[in-house]
Motif scaffolding. Structure first.
Motif, PDB file in Angstrom:
ATOM      1  N   ALA A  80       0.829  -1.203   0.000  1.00 28.13           N
ATOM      2  CA  ALA A  80       0.000   0.000   0.000  1.00 28.13           C
ATOM      3  C   ALA A  80       0.866   1.257   0.000  1.00 28.13           C
ATOM      4  N   PRO A  81       0.340   2.358  -0.527  1.00 30.59           N
ATOM      5  CA  PRO A  81       1.040   3.639  -0.453  1.00 30.59           C
ATOM      6  C   PRO A  81       1.260   4.049   1.003  1.00 30.59           C
ATOM      7  N   SER A  82       2.232   4.928   1.222  1.00 26.87           N
ATOM      8  CA  SER A  82       2.536   5.442   2.561  1.00 26.87           C
ATOM      9  C   SER A  82       3.143   6.825   2.383  1.00 26.87           C
ATOM     10  N   SER A  83       3.526   7.438   3.483  1.00 25.64           N
ATOM     11  CA  SER A  83       4.092   8.791   3.361  1.00 25.64           C
ATOM     12  C   SER A  83       5.392   8.771   2.567  1.00 25.64           C
ATOM     13  N   ARG A  84       6.154   7.670   2.701  1.00 21.10           N
ATOM     14  CA  ARG A  84       7.406   7.582   1.956  1.00 21.10           C
ATOM     15  C   ARG A  84       7.171   7.165   0.497  1.00 21.10           C
ATOM     16  N   ARG A  85       6.014   6.573   0.217  1.00 24.08           N
ATOM     17  CA  ARG A  85       5.694   6.194  -1.166  1.00 24.08           C
ATOM     18  C   ARG A  85       4.285   6.672  -1.467  1.00 24.08           C
ATOM     19  N   PRO A  86       4.173   7.971  -1.748  1.00 18.63           N
ATOM     20  CA  PRO A  86       2.857   8.562  -1.956  1.00 18.63           C
ATOM     21  C   PRO A  86       2.219   8.066  -3.249  1.00 18.63           C
ATOM     22  N   ALA A  87       0.905   7.907  -3.196  1.00 21.84           N
ATOM     23  CA  ALA A  87       0.145   7.564  -4.401  1.00 21.84           C
ATOM     24  C   ALA A  87      -1.228   8.211  -4.279  1.00 21.84           C
ATOM     25  N   ALA A  88      -1.683   8.765  -5.367  1.00 15.07           N
ATOM     26  CA  ALA A  88      -3.039   9.310  -5.384  1.00 15.07           C
ATOM     27  C   ALA A  88      -4.023   8.162  -5.184  1.00 15.07           C
ATOM     28  N   GLU A  89      -5.043   8.430  -4.403  1.00 13.63           N
ATOM     29  CA  GLU A  89      -6.030   7.373  -4.121  1.00 13.63           C
ATOM     30  C   GLU A  89      -6.597   6.774  -5.397  1.00 13.63           C
ATOM     31  N   ALA A  90      -6.905   7.627  -6.361  1.00  8.18           N
ATOM     32  CA  ALA A  90      -7.512   7.139  -7.599  1.00  8.18           C
ATOM     33  C   ALA A  90      -6.540   6.232  -8.365  1.00  8.18           C
ATOM     34  N   VAL A  91      -5.265   6.597  -8.337  1.00  8.11           N
ATOM     35  CA  VAL A  91      -4.251   5.796  -9.041  1.00  8.11           C
ATOM     36  C   VAL A  91      -4.091   4.442  -8.359  1.00  8.11           C
ATOM     37  N   ALA A  92      -3.941   4.466  -7.032  1.00  7.18           N
ATOM     38  CA  ALA A  92      -3.788   3.208  -6.301  1.00  7.18           C
ATOM     39  C   ALA A  92      -5.011   2.322  -6.500  1.00  7.18           C
ATOM     40  N   ALA A  93      -6.196   2.943  -6.532  1.00  7.83           N
ATOM     41  CA  ALA A  93      -7.431   2.151  -6.688  1.00  7.83           C
ATOM     42  C   ALA A  93      -7.480   1.482  -8.054  1.00  7.83           C
ATOM     43  N   VAL A  94      -7.102   2.196  -9.095  1.00  4.99           N
ATOM     44  CA  VAL A  94      -7.093   1.594 -10.440  1.00  4.99           C
ATOM     45  C   VAL A  94      -6.124   0.413 -10.482  1.00  4.99           C
ATOM     46  N   ALA A  95      -4.940   0.593  -9.899  1.00  6.76           N
ATOM     47  CA  ALA A  95      -3.951  -0.486  -9.909  1.00  6.76           C
ATOM     48  C   ALA A  95      -4.471  -1.691  -9.117  1.00  6.76           C
ATOM     49  N   GLU A  96      -5.010  -1.428  -7.932  1.00  8.58           N
ATOM     50  CA  GLU A  96      -5.451  -2.538  -7.073  1.00  8.58           C
ATOM     51  C   GLU A  96      -6.638  -3.278  -7.696  1.00  8.58           C
ATOM     52  N   ARG A  97      -7.555  -2.524  -8.277  1.00 11.70           N
ATOM     53  CA  ARG A  97      -8.751  -3.162  -8.863  1.00 11.70           C
ATOM     54  C   ARG A  97      -8.421  -4.001 -10.083  1.00 11.70           C
ATOM     55  N   ALA A  98      -7.238  -3.758 -10.689  1.00 13.05           N
ATOM     56  CA  ALA A  98      -6.862  -4.558 -11.860  1.00 13.05           C
ATOM     57  C   ALA A  98      -6.478  -5.979 -11.486  1.00 13.05           C
ATOM     58  N   LEU A  99      -6.183  -6.201 -10.206  1.00  9.24           N
ATOM     59  CA  LEU A  99      -5.756  -7.538  -9.775  1.00  9.24           C
ATOM     60  C   LEU A  99      -6.912  -8.522  -9.879  1.00  9.24           C
ATOM     61  N   PRO A 100      -6.612  -9.799 -10.084  1.00  8.55           N
ATOM     62  CA  PRO A 100      -7.671 -10.799 -10.243  1.00  8.55           C
ATOM     63  C   PRO A 100      -8.501 -10.994  -8.974  1.00  8.55           C
ATOM     64  N   ALA A 101      -7.923 -10.697  -7.817  1.00  6.44           N
ATOM     65  CA  ALA A 101      -8.656 -10.878  -6.562  1.00  6.44           C
ATOM     66  C   ALA A 101      -8.142  -9.839  -5.577  1.00  6.44           C
TER      67      ALA A 101
END
Lengths: 449, 449
Positions: free
Chosen positions: B257-278
Motif C-alpha cells: 500500500a502507499p505510505s508517506s514515503r511512497r505517496p500515491a493518489a487514491e484514484a491511481v492506487a485504486a485503479v492499480a489494485e482493482r486490476a488484480l484478479p482478486a
C-alpha cells in the motif's frame, strides 16, 4: 640494549618444543607453566596480555599430555602455548577489542580459528593486547594502556596486534594469533623482531573475529620464526593450491625501494635489503595507488561498523581513535566504489610483475620502533606522520590480498628491522623457503630482546 | 484525450506480427517500413528516437524475409522491428547517452544484448531517447530534448528509458530495449501505458551498456503486452531456473500500500489494485529501508563513473543532472558499505514474505504522467518531489534484484496507470501468467493513446 645480544635461538621454536614434548624432555604442562611464569615475570612491564587463563591453559596442557601419552598426536601445535589477540573470541575469556565499549565482555564461543587451534592441540594461554578495535598501527591506544616494546619499553610495540608481537618477542608464547588489516601483524612483528605472516586473503576463516574493514581483514600469525608462522597457518588455514616454485637460492626477487610516499631510513632499508640472499632488482609496483585505495576502503568499512557506537557513546572511544573514525566517516562513497573496482586491475598488473619476479621484498616498516605516543617520526631528518610511515609498505598488500611475511633482518641502533617478502597466492612454499635462507644467512647475528 | 478510446489491440503483438509473417500476410520489410513510416509520421512531435537506421533496418528485414523464405526461422522475434535505448551500443549507430559528452559518438560493436537480438532475427530500427546518462526518471533532460508522452505531449514520458516507452506506446515498434536502475523501464512503461519488465538481476548481460550504477543496473524490455516482454526477455536473457508455481487464478498476492514515503493518489492506487484478479492482502516489505539503500548505492556508483567528467567538463552536463551528480558525490562511503551489506538481510526478509505470497503488487508509480519540467507533484493535495514520487515503488526492487513487471491497469483522467507485479527470481512464469489474467480481465477497457 643490554639484552639485545641474546640470540634468537634462546627462544625455542615450535619444532624444538614439539621434539622436547615427544621425547619426554618436557611436558605440555611444563611448557604452559613456563609460559605463565614468563608472563608473570615480565608482563607487568610490557602489557602483552590483557587476560591470562592459567587454569584453562593448565587443563588444556594436561589434556594434551594425556593424549600424547595415549598415543594421540594432533600434530606440530600439540601442547604448544599460544596467545590470541583480544579481537578474537575465545569461549569463556574476555574479549574487549581494547575498548571501553567492550569492557567486561566475555566471548560465548570460540572463533573459527580458535576452534582450529584447539583441534590442533594448541594450549591457549590468554588474550593479547590490541590497539582499540585494531584501528591503529602504533599499538599504544587501548583500554588496557599501551603495549611496550621488549627491546625498549619506552617504545611502541607497533600494532594493532601489539600484544601478540610482544608476547612472542618476550618469550611468553612461541606463537600468537593476530589480525592484519593494513599491516597489523607485520608491523608489530617487525618492530619487535619476530616473524609475522599475513596469509592470502580468504584462507583463514574470520568468524568470531571482530571486523575492522572486512575487505581488508586477515587473520595472521606471529612466531619466533617464519617456519613457525607457517606451521600455525597450516593448522588454522586452508592455503591456496601451490604452484610449482623454483629453488629458494635462485629466487628472482624484486625490491620495492623507499620513496616519498613510503619513506624509509637509509640504514633501515639497507639492513632489510642486505638480508636478502642476493642483490634484488628494483621494481615499481602500483603501491601508491594501492595506498590511496587502502585508505578509502578501510575508512568506509570501518565507519560502517562503528557509526552507531560513534553516535551513541563517542566518549567510550580513545580520543585519537574517535578522531580517526570521524575522519573515516567523511570518505565519499564514490571513492570507495572506485577503490574496490581498482583491485582487479591492480591484481592483473601484479600478476604481470610476478611473471618476472618470484617474490617482492621491501622493508616491512621504514623506521625502527618510535617512542610511545610519538605521532611524527623523523626519517633521515624529514618528518612524517607516524601512522602513514608505519603502514606504507604493508597496507597495499591487504588491498590485493597477497600473502606477505615479515621476518627479522637485523637491527639499527639496537632496534629490530623487518624484511617483508610478498608472493602471489599459491607461491607460499617459496616465500617460506626464502625466509629460511635469510634466517640461515643471518644465523646467530639476529638478536632478540 | 481524443484518441484515448483506441484499444490496445490496435497495436499488434509480437505473436500477431509473427503469425502474419509466417502466413505470408506481411513481410519483415513491410513491418520495418510500417515502423519507419510511424516514426516519420509521429516522432517529430514525440521525440522517441534519437537516431533512425532506415537503411540498416530495411537490409535486416530483407535478410529476415530471405531466411524465412529459405526455411530458417529464428523464433518469435524473427523480422520484428525493435528500438534500442541510446545507452546501449549498436555497431555503427550513434550512442550519445543523451549527453553532450557523447555527442557524435558512434558505437564500434554491438552490446551483448543487441547481439542476442540479431541472433533472434530482430530488426533494429534505431536508438531511443534516454534521460542524460539514464540519471533521471522524468525523461525530460537529454541532449536531444525531452521525450513526450503520446497520451499528452505536454506531459513526461517518464524515464530514463523514455524513448523506448514512447516508441512502443505510439506504435512505432512493438518491442524496445531499455535499462532500469531504479525504475527506468517500469516508470515510463507505466506513464505511457505499455508493459515494461525488469528481469532478475544478472540474467541479461550488460556488456556494451553504459553503466549508471553497476549494482543496480538491469537491461529490461518494453512492449505492448507483458507476454511480448517475456518473449523478448527469453531472446536476450538467461532466466533463473523456474520453481514450481501455482495457478495464476489462485495466486496469493500481497499489496504494497502507499505510505508517506511512497505517496500515491487514491484514484491511481485504486485503479492499480482493482486490476488484480482478486482483492490482495496488505503487506509491509522493508521498502523504506531499501529506498535509502538505493540512494546510497546509486549515488556512490554513479559518481564513481562520472567523477572525472564532472571535474573536466561540468559544462557538458544538463544542469539538473550535474546538480544530482554533485549531490551524489557527497554520500559517505560508510553509507554505501552498509547499504551493500544490507541487501542480503533484505533478501532474507523478502524470502520469508514470498513464502506467504506468490507475488507482491503495487502501483508502479503513484501518479499519472506529470507535466514536462514539473519538479513538484501534488498527490491528493500534498506536494512531493517528482523524482522521489516516481521512484518510490520501483527502486527498492533494484536493490534486491527481484523481477518486476509493470502492466497497464487502466487510466485516471485519461492518463495511464501502471500495476507493478514483483516475484522472487525463478517465479517469472507465474508473474506473467497473472499479468495475462489481468490483461484478459481488463480486455477492451485498456485504451492506448
Amino acid at each position: 640494549m643490554a639484552n639485545a645480544a641474546r640470540m634468537s635461538r634462546d627462544l625455542p621454536s615450535v619444532a624444538e618444543l614439539g621434539s622436547a614434548l615427544r621425547s619426554g624432555r618436557a611436558s605440555a604442562r611444563e611448557l604452559a607453566r613456563r609460559s605463565l611464569d614468563a608472563i608473570a615475570a615480565r608482563d607487568a612491564a610490557l602489557g602483552a596480555f590483557v587476560a591470562v587463563d592459567a587454569e584453562g591453559a593448565m587443563a588444556a596442557a594436561a589434556a594434551a599430555d594425556a593424549e600424547l601419552a595415549a598415543g594421540t598426536d594432533r600434530g606440530p601445535l600439540h601442547g604448544i602455548p599460544v596467545g590470541v589477540k583480544d579481537l578474537i573470541d575465545v569461549a569463556g575469556l574476555p574479549v574487549t577489542m581494547g575498548s571501553a565499549h567492550f569492557a567486561g565482555h566475555v566471548a560465548a564461543e570460540d572463533a573459527a580459528c580458535v576452534r582450529r587451534l584447539r583441534e590442533a592441540g594448541a594450549v591457549i594461554v590468554g588474550k593479547t593486547a590490541t590497539h582499540e578495535f585494531a584501528y591503529g598501527p602504533t599499538g599504544d591506544r587501548s583500554l588496557q594502556g599501551p603495549a611496550r616494546n621488549p627491546w625498549d619499553p619506552a617504545r611502541m610495540a607497533g600494532g594493532s596486534s601489539s600484544g601478540s608481537a610482544v608476547a612472542v618477542a618476550a618469550g611468553m608464547v612461541p606463537v600468537a594469533v593476530g589480525t592484519d588489516t593494513g599491516g597489523s601483524v607485520r608491523i608489530p612483528a617487525a618492530l619487535c623482531g619476530v616473524a609475522g605472516f599475513k596469509p592470502a586473503a580468504g584462507t583463514v576463516a574470520d568468524a568470531g573475529v571482530f571486523p575492522l574493514a572486512q575487505s581488508l581483514d586477515h587473520v595472521g600469525l606471529l612466531a619466533t620464526t617464519a617456519e613457525d608462522c607457517l606451521t600455525a597457518y597450516l593448522a588454522i588455514g586452508s592455503p591456496p593450491p601451490g604452484r610449482r616454485a623454483g629453488r629458494a637460492s635462485r629466487a628472482r626477487i624484486g625490491w620495492v625501494a623507499p620513496s616519498s610516499r613510503r619513506p624509509a631510513a637509509e640504514a633501515v632499508a639497507a639492513v632489510a635489503e642486505r638480508a636478502l640472499p642476493a642483490p634484488p632488482e628494483p621494481v615499481e609496483p602500483p603501491l601508491d595507488e594501492l595506498r590511496d585505495d587502502f585508505v578509502a576502503i578501510q575508512s568506509s568499512e570501518a565507519y560502517a561498523i562503528h557509526a552507531d557506537r560513534v553516535a551513541d557513546r563517542p566518549d567510550r572511544y580513545d580520543p585519537e581513535v574517535l578522531d580517526r573514525l570521524k575522519a573515516a566517516a567523511r570518505v565519499p562513497g564514490w571513492r570507495y566504489v572506485r577503490a574496490m573496482a581498482a583491485r582487479d586491475r591492480h591484481r592483473a598488473r601484479l600478476d604481470a610483475l610476478f611473471e618476472r619476479f618470484d617474490l617482492l621484498a621491501s622493508p616491512t616498516v621504514g623506521v625502527t620502533a618510535p617512542l610511545l605516543g610519538e605521532r611524527v617520526v623523523a626519517v633521515d631528518g624529514a618528518e612524517h606522520p607516524v601512522r602513514d610511515t608505519l603502514l606504507a609498505f604493508t597496507s597495499p598488500w591487504n588491498v590485493v590480498g597477497h600473502p606477505a611475511l615479515s621476518i627479522p633482518a637485523g637491527t639499527v641502533s639496537g632496534l629490530p628491522v623487518g624484511l617483508q617478502l610478498v608472493c602471489p597466492p599459491g607461491r607460499e612454499r617459496l616465500l617460506f623457503d626464502v625466509a629460511a635462507v635469510v634466517a640461515h644467512r643471518l644465523g646467530a647475528s639476529t638478536p632478540t630482546p
